[in-house]
Design a protein around this motif. Sequence first.
Motif, PDB file in Angstrom:
ATOM      1  N   ARG A 170       0.834  -1.205   0.000  1.00 46.55           N
ATOM      2  CA  ARG A 170       0.000   0.000   0.000  1.00 46.55           C
ATOM      3  C   ARG A 170       0.869   1.255   0.000  1.00 46.55           C
ATOM      4  NH1 ARG A 170      -3.915  -2.946   2.936  1.00 46.55           N
ATOM      5  NH2 ARG A 170      -2.754  -2.631   4.855  1.00 46.55           N
ATOM      6  N   SER A 171       1.944   1.196   0.770  1.00 45.48           N
ATOM      7  CA  SER A 171       2.832   2.349   0.831  1.00 45.48           C
ATOM      8  C   SER A 171       3.499   2.618  -0.522  1.00 45.48           C
ATOM      9  CB  SER A 171       3.877   2.115   1.924  1.00 45.48           C
ATOM     10  OG  SER A 171       5.105   2.695   1.595  1.00 45.48           O
ATOM     11  N   GLU A 172       3.888   1.542  -1.192  1.00 48.23           N
ATOM     12  CA  GLU A 172       4.480   1.693  -2.522  1.00 48.23           C
ATOM     13  C   GLU A 172       3.491   2.323  -3.495  1.00 48.23           C
ATOM     14  OE1 GLU A 172       7.735   0.893  -3.991  1.00 48.23           O
ATOM     15  OE2 GLU A 172       7.897   1.325  -1.861  1.00 48.23           O
ATOM     16  N   LEU A 173       2.266   1.851  -3.379  1.00 50.98           N
ATOM     17  CA  LEU A 173       1.228   2.348  -4.260  1.00 50.98           C
ATOM     18  C   LEU A 173       1.032   3.849  -4.046  1.00 50.98           C
ATOM     19  CD1 LEU A 173      -0.423   0.788  -6.276  1.00 50.98           C
ATOM     20  CD2 LEU A 173      -2.234   0.557  -4.590  1.00 50.98           C
ATOM     21  N   ALA A 174       0.963   4.232  -2.796  1.00 50.06           N
ATOM     22  CA  ALA A 174       0.763   5.646  -2.477  1.00 50.06           C
ATOM     23  C   ALA A 174       1.916   6.484  -3.015  1.00 50.06           C
ATOM     24  CB  ALA A 174       0.648   5.825  -0.959  1.00 50.06           C
ATOM     25  N   TRP A 175       3.115   5.984  -2.852  1.00 53.26           N
ATOM     26  CA  TRP A 175       4.267   6.742  -3.307  1.00 53.26           C
ATOM     27  C   TRP A 175       4.246   6.892  -4.828  1.00 53.26           C
ATOM     28  CZ3 TRP A 175       8.712   5.822  -6.293  1.00 53.26           C
ATOM     29  CH2 TRP A 175       9.654   6.841  -6.239  1.00 53.26           C
ATOM     30  N   LEU A 176       3.963   5.775  -5.493  1.00 57.60           N
ATOM     31  CA  LEU A 176       3.899   5.823  -6.951  1.00 57.60           C
ATOM     32  C   LEU A 176       2.842   6.809  -7.415  1.00 57.60           C
ATOM     33  CD1 LEU A 176       4.276   2.279  -8.520  1.00 57.60           C
ATOM     34  CD2 LEU A 176       5.472   4.381  -9.131  1.00 57.60           C
TER      35      LEU A 176
END
Lengths: 188, 188
Positions: free
Chosen positions: A152-158
């Motif tokens: 989820r964190s990766e998604l948000a960053w992307l």
Amino acid sequence: MERELLLLGLLRQGEMHGYQLHDFIERNLAFCTDLKKATAYLLLERMAEKGWVTVQETREGHRPPRRVYRLTPEGEAAFQQLLRENLAHFEAAKTGSDVGLAFVDALPRAEALRLLEQRRAAVAEQLAAFQAAPEHSGGYQLLIDHQQHYLRSELAWLDAVLARLREGRLRFANPSSRKSRLQGEERP
Amino acid sequence: MERELLLLGLLRQGEMHGYQLHDFIERNLAFCTDLKKATAYLLLERMAEKGWVTVQETREGHRPPRRVYRLTPEGEAAFQQLLRENLAHFEAAKTGSDVGLAFVDALPRAEALRLLEQRRAAVAEQLAAFQAAPEHSGGYQLLIDHQQHYLRSELAWLDAVLARLREGRLRFANPSSRKSRLQGEERP
DNA sequence: CAATGACTAGTCAGAACTGACTATTCATGA
DNA sequence: TCATGAATAGTCAGTTCTGACTAGTCATTG
């Protein structure tokens, strides 16, 4: 090191043979470690030499003989030790996927955008797969929780990066300024 | 694969010799890849064989001769190709640090708490180090931004876990339920 | 000046890892 | 019933990676 921890940890729950261990890891823990079969056998053999596990060869019919491993008290001690070390320390995860980010500005903006959208989709897909698996067969809920959090964190960053890209707020360096960065800032 | 991308990407900015490349990576990009010196030389040699870079041997005084690498047009093409692939795909990062989480319940609750607090401190320290480095000498702002985001996310997750642990909301499985989980849920 | 330690540059023996393979058993269905 | 493919179990040759090393240069300082 943590591969050994993993094998020991699994063996705590009962004797097992190499194939079984590898297979369990493949099925349930592939997302957090990748341990090839041959490597698993190697580590088990080595742990046997260290006296952390005992081996017992069994054979059924004409199948290749199985080596069944069982944790020894020394193995349990090693497990405790490794576990303590592991929990107390933190090593940032490294992904090959990061490297490319260093060079996005080598591509036309539109293409960078398209490719990163593909990446975003890939992340989303992995996350969905995790959320689909209901309470995950293997247990190990903390690991799964962690992985979901990470994705989820990766998604948000992307998403944030994509937004910056779309709005043109992401600096695409020109070659000369790149060069000076690499050589070091000292000389003006 | 992504190691090659990295080397090619750096070589795009001008010719360099092996030591220089490795050194730059060590100093500025150690947080996202770990490429040992010997491996760097190996990859460069191989890329030379593939025609992606040319090598030119130079010597100053009695120093060991330097091999200076320069990107060829084929190398640039390969770079573009690798970059596109890299950006479009996503591979979840793997850390040895994860494995231990699978077995926290093997320790007394209080000790697990103490160890994870140590881990938390380690994460916080790494994050602080990143935030201290002002605009980071090497450039590559996206990478750094990403890393900071990642570390903050880890910190947040750890805090949540610690809270759950403190409040006793984290289930510590008893051995027998663990065992049945491992063997597979099928048989009741 | 000479000793010390840091920096530059690269090499290599051996450790670690993996892809591809062998060989048996079991389930399926044509 | 007998090919076909999947699952079980493990091995091994060869690739990949790395720790530890050589060896010269430079800067410092006692």
